[in-house]
Design an enzyme around this catalytic site. Structure first.
Site, PDB file in Angstrom:
ATOM      1  N   SER A   1      -6.866 -15.985  -3.216  1.00 50.02           N
ATOM      2  CA  SER A   1      -7.255 -16.030  -4.972  1.00 50.02           C
ATOM      3  C   SER A   1      -8.517 -15.124  -4.883  1.00 50.02           C
ATOM      4  O   SER A   1      -7.736 -14.028  -6.204  1.00 50.02           O
ATOM      5  CB  SER A   1      -6.585 -17.684  -4.959  1.00 50.02           C
ATOM      6  OG  SER A   1      -5.922 -18.208  -4.462  1.00 50.02           O
TER       7      SER A   1
ATOM      8  N   THR B   1      -5.386 -26.387  -5.170  1.00 46.33           N
ATOM      9  CA  THR B   1      -4.381 -26.665  -4.153  1.00 46.33           C
ATOM     10  C   THR B   1      -4.529 -27.573  -3.875  1.00 46.33           C
ATOM     11  O   THR B   1      -5.332 -28.981  -3.974  1.00 46.33           O
ATOM     12  CB  THR B   1      -4.691 -25.528  -3.255  1.00 46.33           C
ATOM     13  OG1 THR B   1      -3.502 -25.441  -2.487  1.00 46.33           O
ATOM     14  CG2 THR B   1      -5.813 -25.769  -2.231  1.00 46.33           C
TER      15      THR B   1
ATOM     16  N   GLY C   1       7.514 -34.326  -3.015  1.00 47.20           N
ATOM     17  CA  GLY C   1       6.189 -33.995  -2.870  1.00 47.20           C
ATOM     18  C   GLY C   1       5.890 -33.482  -4.392  1.00 47.20           C
ATOM     19  O   GLY C   1       6.934 -33.530  -5.069  1.00 47.20           O
TER      20      GLY C   1
ATOM     21  N   ASN D   1      14.498 -37.396  -1.128  1.00 43.54           N
ATOM     22  CA  ASN D   1      13.027 -37.805  -1.087  1.00 43.54           C
ATOM     23  C   ASN D   1      13.404 -38.848   0.508  1.00 43.54           C
ATOM     24  O   ASN D   1      14.545 -39.950   0.157  1.00 43.54           O
ATOM     25  CB  ASN D   1      12.296 -38.142  -1.332  1.00 43.54           C
ATOM     26  CG  ASN D   1      11.099 -38.191  -0.792  1.00 43.54           C
ATOM     27  OD1 ASN D   1      10.489 -36.876   0.062  1.00 43.54           O
ATOM     28  ND2 ASN D   1      10.606 -39.709  -0.324  1.00 43.54           N
TER      29      ASN D   1
ATOM     30  N   LYS E   1      -4.140 -31.941  -6.226  1.00 45.05           N
ATOM     31  CA  LYS E   1      -3.556 -31.811  -7.275  1.00 45.05           C
ATOM     32  C   LYS E   1      -3.179 -33.188  -7.881  1.00 45.05           C
ATOM     33  O   LYS E   1      -3.343 -33.066  -9.414  1.00 45.05           O
ATOM     34  CB  LYS E   1      -2.028 -31.151  -6.965  1.00 45.05           C
ATOM     35  CG  LYS E   1      -1.720 -29.302  -6.606  1.00 45.05           C
ATOM     36  CD  LYS E   1      -0.662 -29.177  -6.318  1.00 45.05           C
ATOM     37  CE  LYS E   1      -1.153 -27.291  -5.966  1.00 45.05           C
ATOM     38  NZ  LYS E   1       0.651 -27.075  -5.817  1.00 45.05           N
TER      39      LYS E   1
END
Length: 289
Positions: free
Chosen positions: A18, A57, A130, A151, A61
């Site tokens: 990043s 990340t 998720g 799910n 989150k």
């Protein structure tokens, strides 16, 4: 005027590209670094003391969304944020670029425009509930696609579709997975492992469908012959995979990742990143975040 400072929190993040990608996007006009602390609270303390905005990340989150003073509707619908930005008043505003990135990818792939009706003929099936799955379901639904999410834990699906703004998203049942896949033109796979139910299906089952997979480091779908591929490193075998035919449109998670970086950097800085420079960096270094 002081140079704005941005960063990334998560665990682990030492491997992330990043910073290099951000530097390419803005030609070094801003600073961007890894905030490597033992936990979320320590990372947030560093952010609040030293930075103007951060990317978030896994596994932070959901906690980031709860930390925000201001959240857009998408963050509230998903229940997770991967960007926090300080406002001039010192408040924290949350965004979700997993959503905006995927919306950009799907819009380009299906050539969807604001006044287009092509999306009305697309049924999307999202597998996994998720953070990535919920972002995907919101994105495809907001593009006008009929969207179903499944799910293994049904309670997670029920909670998600019950949130305000998600009324158009259909909560499917895992027991109906094969039929739902058969009826769908787009499959968004956000589970990090191979589902046995899918690995048993013949390749022809996927012919003509579009598949987007979130996991780019160890993907579950493959066009390899009996798990074998031949490259510069010689013959490589993959024993655990879902075989797909050539006439299946496979979108790698790398595409989603780059799109969320493009849209996310714009949210962080308020300025458009240099997309060509970002792609050139990846091409020249043959690396992905």
């Amino acid at each position: 005027m002081a140079t704005k400072k941005f960063g990334l929190i998560g665990k682990p993040i030492g491997h992330s590209l990043s910073p290099a990608l951000f530097n390419a996007a803005y030609a070094g006009r801003y600073t961007y670094g890894l905030i490597e602390e033992p936990g979320f609270n320590e990372s947030m303390f560093r952010f609040k003391a030293e930075y103007d905005g951060i990317n978030i990340t896994s596994p932070y989150k959901r906690m980031a969304a709860e930390e925000a003073d201001i959240s857009d509707d998408t963050v509230k619908r998903i229940g997770a944020a991967n960007i926090l930005v300080k406002t001039p008043e010192g408040l924290l505003r949350a965004y979700n670029s997993d959503y905006s990135g995927l919306k950009m990818v799907l819009g380009d792939h299906f050539e969807i425009e604001d006044d287009s009706s092509v999306q009305k003929n697309i049924r999307a099936l999202v597998i996994g509930c998720g953070g990535a799955g919920m972002a995907a379901a919101c994105a495809s639904s907001d593009l006008g696609m009929e969207t179903v999410i499944v799910n293994r834990t049904q309670a997670a699906v029920d909670r998600f579709v019950a949130r305000p703004g998600n009324e158009k998203i259909i909560g499917g049942k895992i027991r109906d997975l094969e039929n739902l896949m058969y009826e769908s033109q787009l499959i968004i796979y956000t589970i990090p492992v191979v589902m046995e139910e899918l690995s048993r299906l013949p390749k022809r089952f996927y012919t003509g469908k579009s598949i987007l997979e979130a996991n780019y480091r160890n993907p579950s779908f493959s066009r390899e012959y009996r798990g074998m591929s031949i490259g510069k490193e010689g013959i490589r075998f993959k024993n655990d995979f879902i075989g797909i035919p050539q006439r299946c449109y496979y979108l790698s998670g790398e595409i989603w990742l780059i799109a969320q970086a493009i849209t996310g950097f714009r949210m962080l800085t308020g300025e458009d990143p240099d997309e060509a420079a970002m792609l050139n960096y990846i091409s020249e270094n043959k690396k992905i975040m």
